[in-house]
Write a protein that holds these residues in place. Structure first.
Motif, mmCIF file in Angstrom:
data_model
loop_
_atom_site.group_PDB
_atom_site.id
_atom_site.type_symbol
_atom_site.label_atom_id
_atom_site.label_comp_id
_atom_site.label_asym_id
_atom_site.label_seq_id
_atom_site.Cartn_x
_atom_site.Cartn_y
_atom_site.Cartn_z
ATOM 1 N N LYS A 51 0.826 -1.215 0.000
ATOM 2 C CA LYS A 51 0.000 0.000 0.000
ATOM 3 C C LYS A 51 0.856 1.259 0.000
ATOM 4 O O LYS A 51 0.542 2.245 -0.677
ATOM 5 C CB LYS A 51 -0.915 -0.018 1.221
ATOM 6 C CG LYS A 51 -1.902 1.146 1.287
ATOM 7 C CD LYS A 51 -2.784 1.026 2.509
ATOM 8 C CE LYS A 51 -3.804 2.155 2.588
ATOM 9 N NZ LYS A 51 -4.793 2.099 1.506
ATOM 10 N N GLN A 52 1.963 1.204 0.755
ATOM 11 C CA GLN A 52 2.833 2.371 0.859
ATOM 12 C C GLN A 52 3.925 2.401 -0.211
ATOM 13 O O GLN A 52 4.818 3.246 -0.176
ATOM 14 C CB GLN A 52 3.471 2.401 2.254
ATOM 15 C CG GLN A 52 2.454 2.571 3.376
ATOM 16 C CD GLN A 52 1.596 3.814 3.195
ATOM 17 O OE1 GLN A 52 2.104 4.907 2.930
ATOM 18 N NE2 GLN A 52 0.279 3.643 3.304
ATOM 19 N N ARG A 53 3.856 1.434 -1.137
ATOM 20 C CA ARG A 53 4.746 1.385 -2.309
ATOM 21 C C ARG A 53 6.219 1.254 -1.935
ATOM 22 O O ARG A 53 7.092 1.886 -2.554
ATOM 23 C CB ARG A 53 4.543 2.627 -3.184
ATOM 24 C CG ARG A 53 3.071 2.942 -3.488
ATOM 25 C CD ARG A 53 2.526 2.154 -4.641
ATOM 26 N NE ARG A 53 1.078 2.248 -4.781
ATOM 27 C CZ ARG A 53 0.409 3.245 -5.353
ATOM 28 N NH1 ARG A 53 1.073 4.275 -5.840
ATOM 29 N NH2 ARG A 53 -0.897 3.208 -5.456
ATOM 30 N N HIS A 54 6.511 0.443 -0.933
ATOM 31 C CA HIS A 54 7.903 0.167 -0.559
ATOM 32 C C HIS A 54 8.336 -1.124 -1.259
ATOM 33 O O HIS A 54 8.245 -2.219 -0.697
ATOM 34 C CB HIS A 54 8.028 0.021 0.960
ATOM 35 C CG HIS A 54 7.697 1.254 1.726
ATOM 36 N ND1 HIS A 54 8.386 2.435 1.563
ATOM 37 C CD2 HIS A 54 6.744 1.499 2.675
ATOM 38 C CE1 HIS A 54 7.878 3.359 2.367
ATOM 39 N NE2 HIS A 54 6.887 2.816 3.045
ATOM 40 N N PHE A 55 8.816 -0.982 -2.474
ATOM 41 C CA PHE A 55 9.126 -2.147 -3.298
ATOM 42 C C PHE A 55 10.208 -3.019 -2.658
ATOM 43 O O PHE A 55 10.105 -4.244 -2.627
ATOM 44 C CB PHE A 55 9.540 -1.687 -4.693
ATOM 45 C CG PHE A 55 9.797 -2.826 -5.656
ATOM 46 C CD1 PHE A 55 9.105 -4.029 -5.561
ATOM 47 C CD2 PHE A 55 10.744 -2.690 -6.675
ATOM 48 C CE1 PHE A 55 9.336 -5.067 -6.457
ATOM 49 C CE2 PHE A 55 10.984 -3.728 -7.567
ATOM 50 C CZ PHE A 55 10.281 -4.920 -7.450
ATOM 51 N N SER A 56 11.267 -2.393 -2.149
ATOM 52 C CA SER A 56 12.348 -3.181 -1.540
ATOM 53 C C SER A 56 11.828 -3.989 -0.357
ATOM 54 O O SER A 56 12.192 -5.157 -0.167
ATOM 55 C CB SER A 56 13.481 -2.260 -1.073
ATOM 56 O OG SER A 56 14.086 -1.619 -2.169
ATOM 57 N N ALA A 57 10.964 -3.374 0.465
ATOM 58 C CA ALA A 57 10.397 -4.088 1.618
ATOM 59 C C ALA A 57 9.520 -5.247 1.150
ATOM 60 O O ALA A 57 9.510 -6.330 1.754
ATOM 61 C CB ALA A 57 9.593 -3.127 2.488
ATOM 62 N N VAL A 58 8.779 -5.032 0.074
ATOM 63 C CA VAL A 58 7.932 -6.102 -0.483
ATOM 64 C C VAL A 58 8.796 -7.292 -0.887
ATOM 65 O O VAL A 58 8.483 -8.450 -0.567
ATOM 66 C CB VAL A 58 7.120 -5.583 -1.694
ATOM 67 C CG1 VAL A 58 6.447 -6.749 -2.435
ATOM 68 C CG2 VAL A 58 6.085 -4.565 -1.244
ATOM 69 N N LYS A 59 9.898 -7.022 -1.579
ATOM 70 C CA LYS A 59 10.785 -8.113 -2.005
ATOM 71 C C LYS A 59 11.378 -8.843 -0.805
ATOM 72 O O LYS A 59 11.470 -10.076 -0.801
ATOM 73 C CB LYS A 59 11.897 -7.556 -2.903
ATOM 74 C CG LYS A 59 11.403 -7.113 -4.272
ATOM 75 C CD LYS A 59 12.540 -6.929 -5.263
ATOM 76 C CE LYS A 59 13.415 -5.762 -4.886
ATOM 77 N NZ LYS A 59 14.485 -5.535 -5.890
ATOM 78 N N ILE A 60 11.778 -8.097 0.206
ATOM 79 C CA ILE A 60 12.344 -8.730 1.411
ATOM 80 C C ILE A 60 11.306 -9.635 2.065
ATOM 81 O O ILE A 60 11.588 -10.774 2.434
ATOM 82 C CB ILE A 60 12.821 -7.642 2.399
ATOM 83 C CG1 ILE A 60 14.054 -6.933 1.848
ATOM 84 C CG2 ILE A 60 13.118 -8.250 3.769
ATOM 85 C CD1 ILE A 60 14.428 -5.676 2.620
ATOM 86 N N LEU A 61 10.087 -9.127 2.210
ATOM 87 C CA LEU A 61 9.025 -9.882 2.879
ATOM 88 C C LEU A 61 8.712 -11.180 2.149
ATOM 89 O O LEU A 61 8.511 -12.234 2.765
ATOM 90 C CB LEU A 61 7.762 -9.021 2.994
ATOM 91 C CG LEU A 61 7.814 -7.919 4.059
ATOM 92 C CD1 LEU A 61 6.742 -6.864 3.803
ATOM 93 C CD2 LEU A 61 7.635 -8.521 5.449
ATOM 94 N N VAL A 62 8.670 -11.130 0.830
ATOM 95 C CA VAL A 62 8.291 -12.316 0.047
ATOM 96 C C VAL A 62 9.473 -13.250 -0.152
ATOM 97 O O VAL A 62 9.377 -14.461 0.113
ATOM 98 C CB VAL A 62 7.689 -11.898 -1.314
ATOM 99 C CG1 VAL A 62 7.406 -13.132 -2.179
ATOM 100 C CG2 VAL A 62 6.406 -11.096 -1.103
ATOM 101 N N GLN A 63 10.602 -12.724 -0.602
ATOM 102 C CA GLN A 63 11.726 -13.577 -0.984
ATOM 103 C C GLN A 63 12.528 -14.082 0.211
ATOM 104 O O GLN A 63 12.992 -15.223 0.215
ATOM 105 C CB GLN A 63 12.646 -12.806 -1.937
ATOM 106 C CG GLN A 63 12.002 -12.513 -3.294
ATOM 107 C CD GLN A 63 12.905 -11.693 -4.205
ATOM 108 O OE1 GLN A 63 13.722 -10.899 -3.735
ATOM 109 N NE2 GLN A 63 12.757 -11.879 -5.502
#
Length: 698
Positions: free
Chosen positions: A174-186
């Motif tokens: 939602k907050q568009r933190h792409f790097s955080a999204v990748k960390i959370l998933v990968q």
């Protein structure tokens, strides 16, 4: 040894003075200004280290907020409470998740903070770190055991409004933190397909408009990433908008193209207002996306597209639509009334809105059309149905099982099925409510015994098909408009019985819990209800208690035998059973020992002085019959059974006027008698056949 003044703990706090209030305000201001000397001086003067200022902020929380590790240590040393909460329930630790300082997080954990503590909205430090894109904090909290896929828990009131349920991944999206999204998933294995209480997954959160400084940050890389990692593109937002519609609203041809490449996407799907992706593109005047959708085969006969383009003064959009043969086809809503009372409004709306047809099925799988988890309203032709949606492979197996249920009276039957884009849509005759809703509805007439008879019969039918149900909970019992109960298996947890007889036992134990749940009116959750919740003054209390205990420790009777348990007998049948026993044992020379032998090792006769409990006038008349020799009844069970038999066989007008219905009278005076006699006979090998009583009502 006397402690320094700032470390002494007072037994009780004195009434606050104005001076104390000022000291506390100055303390929080000094912390905010990072003035360590002032902080120490104010504490020495008596300022409360755990005082609160506007919105409940404590000095420790303020120190965490301004990211001053030295002040955090100082305040902790002076007794600052880790567990103090702001007005929103936030603690120093959740605030540290926002600040993202790993050393402060570590320090608070060492002093006893809970890694997954939540504020009143359900936010944890891990979620806050994701929301604010604090990547180092995310990694640290994960290394210390933070729950990656934890869903936000909120109050019951907010849950009723469908708030809560979001995860850290949704926040980062939602907050568009792409790097955080990748960390959370990968790195952390975050589940991309968990849904919040509004049924939205991470993809929908990524496509919703961001907030704060990153409001205009592009969602494109996050959406591409989620698509690559198997996110379900069929999720919707709280208004029923699909991912495709949201991508159109973002005016992103790139995302529209990426989504259309997914086979699961239905280009003509609509939101709760009936708007399709093309209609949204026309309304926004986005010719690029409108052209793309038209070229991909979007229907152009929905919505007054030309009128919308004209109203928006967009000649280029009008020309584009004409190139694709847009024509106005007026639609007149039909006059139709659903049979269902409960779902009337939703069915009327479904009937009137545009939905792409799935064979003969019209359905809208989003929150406002939901019946219960994974079940939605639908119209199959003219028939109101409940629709369960699953992947085709799972749906085929479920359909195969449901076809076996076609001849069962109390198992939920399949009405029709449809397939589209790798999904199976199983359609059932629509029900009004489930068992939980029925029990908790004050306007519903309750007949617990009748309901439990059907529940027992339904489980017997399931077992007769060779399956143990394994999920006997109120949501799997549904009640139609006529009040008929059916057993379903929405969780698909049934298992084959063959070779695993323990599964039958576990079903019976679960049935025992369900019996208690029904008999207590569903006032407590299924897993919390216990025998202590049964009302001892209930006329069926002893029978119900024995039934539940028999289910908890199943014996040779099995489910079929327990379906004939005395709990299900009418009062007249119980009376007939008791008086019939005397007729069967009166000529037995050792009839007294039938119960005496049993009582040596089992429960004693509950009425050892029954002659003092029965109405004195009734006993006098029975002991001094007209035209017969006087007799004397002794205080044992066989004599009580004899009395009951004689009274009924030789009715006396005076007795009848005094006590009324014989069955009602005896069962009220001797409520434990039926179960005592039944179990005494059943557990006595020489007499067990005498307990096999057939109630005509069963």
């Amino acid at each position: 040894m006397e402690l320094p003044a700032h470390n002494q703990k007072k037994a009780s706090s004195p009434p606050r003075t104005k001076a104390a209030e000022v000291l506390n305000l100055e303390l929080n201001a000094a912390v905010y200004n990072k003035d360590k000397e002032a902080v120490l001086e104010l504490l020495e003067q008596g300022a409360d280290v755990n005082s609160k200022v506007d919105n409940g902020w404590t000095p420790l929380q303020t120190a965490v907020r301004i990211d001053d590790e030295e002040l955090v240590r100082l305040l902790l040393d002076r007794g600052a409470s880790l567990h103090a909460r702001k007005d929103n329930g936030g603690t120093a630790f959740t605030e540290a998740g926002i600040a993202g300082n790993v050393q402060v997080l570590k320090l608070l954990l060492e002093h006893g903070s809970d890694i997954d503590e939540q504020d009143i909205n359900g936010f944890t430090a891990f979620m806050e770190a994701a929301w604010y894109g604090k990547e180092e904090a995310l990694r640290f909290l994960y290394s210390r055991g933070a729950k990656v896929n934890l869903r936000r828990e909120t109050s019951k009131e907010k849950a009723k409004l469908l708030k809560g349920g979001a995860t850290a991944l949704m926040d980062a999206c939602k907050q568009r933190h792409f790097s955080a999204v990748k960390i959370l998933v990968q790195e952390m294995g975050a589940d991309v397909n968990i849904r919040d209480n509004r049924d939205r997954n991470a993809l929908i959160h990524a496509l919703k408009e961001g907030s704060g400084k990153r409001k205009h940050e592009s969602a494109v890389p996050i959406v591409h990433f989620l698509l690559e990692h198997g996110v379900d593109v069929r999720s919707r937002d709280e208004c029923g908008k699909t991912a495709l519609i949201l991508a159109v609203e973002m005016e992103s041809p790139e995302l529209v193209t990426a989504l259309l490449e997914k086979d699961e996407i239905d280009i003509d799907d609509a939101d709760e207002e009936g708007n399709t992706a093309l209609m949204v593109a026309v309304e926004k005047g986005d010719c690029r996306i409108a052209k793309l959708l038209c070229e991909k085969g979007a229907r152009t006969d929905r919505g007054n597209l030309i009128a919308v383009a004209r109203r928006n003064r967009s000649p280029s959009m009008e020309n584009l639509l004409r190139e694709h043969n847009v024509r106005l086809i007026p639609e007149t809503p039909r006059a139709w009334e659903p049979n269902s009372k409960r779902w009337r409004a939703q069915l009327k709306k479904l009937d009137q809105m545009y939905r792409p047809m799935i064979g003969k099925l019209k359905t809208f799988p989003y929150i406002q059309q939901k019946i219960q988890d994974y079940i939605y309203l639908g119209l199959h032709g003219e028939t109101e149905v409940a629709v369960q949606i699953s992947l085709s492979a799972e749906g085929n197996k479920e359909k195969e099982f449901l076809e076996k249920c076609s001849h069962c009276e109390h198992l939920l039957k399949l009405f029709q099925s449809e397939k589209k884009k790798g999904c199976m849509y199983l359609c059932f005759p629509l029900w009004e409510k489930n068992l939980q809703e029925h029990l908790q509805d004050p306007e519903d007439q309750k007949d617990y015994k009748a309901a439990l008879k059907i529940i027992f019969q339904a489980l017997r039918e399931m077992h007769s098909l060779g399956f143990a149900h394994q999920d006997l909970q109120p949501g799997n019992f549904v009640i139609d408009l006529g009040g008929k109960i059916y057993l379903a298996d929405f969780g698909n947890k049934r298992r084959l019985i063959e070779g695993q007889e323990q599964l039958v036992k576990s079903d019976l134990e679960a049935l025992g819990r369900l019996v208690l749940y029904v008999l207590t009116g569903g006032e407590k959750p299924l897993q919390q209800v216990g025998i202590k919740d049964l009302a001892p003054n209930s006329p069926d209390y002893m029978e119900a208690l024995d039934l539940v205990q028999s289910l908890s420790s199943p014996d040779e009777r099995g489910l079929e035998g327990l379906s004939k348990h005395p709990y299900f007998w009418s009062n007249q049948s119980r009376f007939n059973f008791l008086k019939s026993i005397w007729n069967k044992i009166k000529d037995e020379p050792n009839r007294k020992s039938i119960f005496q032998d049993f009582n040596v090792t089992k429960k004693a006769f509950p009425y050892p002085e029954w002659t003092k409990m029965i109405d004195k006038d009734v006993l006098h008349v029975m002991e001094n019959p007209r035209n017969a020799k006087p007799t004397k009844y002794r205080n044992d069970v066989t004599q009580l059974l004899r009395l009951m038999r004689n009274m009924d066989e030789h009715k006396d007008e005076g007795i009848s006027k005094k006590i009324g219905d014989y069955a009602e009278y005896f069962l009220k005076v001797f409520p434990e008698l039926t179960i005592y006699v039944y179990n005494s006979l059943r557990q006595n090998p020489a007499c067990s056949h005498l307990s096999d009583f057939q109630d005509p009502s069963l």
